[in-house]
Write an enzyme that holds these catalytic residues in place. Sequence first.
Site, PDB file in Angstrom:
ATOM      1  CB  SER A   1      -0.860   0.016   1.262  1.00 26.92           C
ATOM      2  OG  SER A   1      -1.503   1.267   1.416  1.00 26.92           O
TER       3      SER A   1
ATOM      4  CE1 TYR B   1      -3.758  -2.182   5.320  1.00 28.06           C
ATOM      5  CE2 TYR B   1      -3.010  -0.014   4.641  1.00 28.06           C
ATOM      6  CZ  TYR B   1      -3.487  -1.270   4.316  1.00 28.06           C
ATOM      7  OH  TYR B   1      -3.691  -1.606   3.006  1.00 28.06           O
TER       8      TYR B   1
END
Length: 254
Positions: A150, A163
Amino acid sequence: MISANLSGRVAFVTGGASGIGLATVERLAANGCSVAINDLAGNPRLAQEVNRLKHAGRNVAGFPGDVSKPDDVTAMIEAAAAQFGRLDFLVNNAGTPGTAKPIPVDDFARMDEAFWAKLVSINQVGPYRCLKAAAPHLKKARGAVVNVASTAGLGYGGSSSVYAATKAALILLTTEWSYALGPEVRVNAIAPNVVDGSGWDCKFDPADLAATVARLPLKRAGKPEDYAEVIFYLLAGAGYVTGQCIVVNGGGAR
Ligand code: NAD
């Protein structure tokens, strides 16, 4: 759109019943690849998508399991290799934000030990478990791996800093694993930003998202197919590319 003849080749895609994983499954299968589709045993979409694709003539099968459970991972990878006879490609796509609402960077109370443990186990160690189990098969087939990271892992924000840390680790591990599995196996990653068509239950503020998209040179959020295109290229082509992370973000907001 790039294509390749992948008949006789076999892919294993984690979290393949939705979003980027499903688009990757569809792209590989449309190019003749047999695809082992993993998702959580409790996700009814796994059987639904497997049935739909089988009816469309694709050679796919479902392998339910949780990438945060070591025994599940070993069992599902071995079952897929036994059923299809080989494994050429691994797509480590399963991942979770672990929260229904983004967590501000200074909200330490919500980023507790259990939250850390869950995200590290699914997003960071999960890909390791799958890679470790698949490695002998991938080496034999001289295959390739793509990890779905990501832009959060590159410092561009995301659902939480936990995250982001797990995705940063996955980007680093991509380089480490390129040395571990080379020269037989190439290992790369992609770093998506927003996904238009994600099944995620983490909802960002629509106004924030629209403002981010408006600042992108390409002026739209990426669809699962946009990300699958680059995953497909890294698997089926890109023969001299390994250890890299390709940022797929519509050009980036500034
Ligand atoms: P999605 O929710 O549409 O698909 C993810 C799938 O993974 C789901 O079907 C889910 O059931 C499955 N899954 C979750 N935990 C699992 C586990 N422990 N074991 C097996 N399967 C599991 O999400 P998506 O947006 O397509 O995300 C795919 C990947 O892209 C993830 O790794 C995510 O972190 C990453 N990503 C997403 C975004 C975003 O904005 N949605 C942005 C950047 C990166």
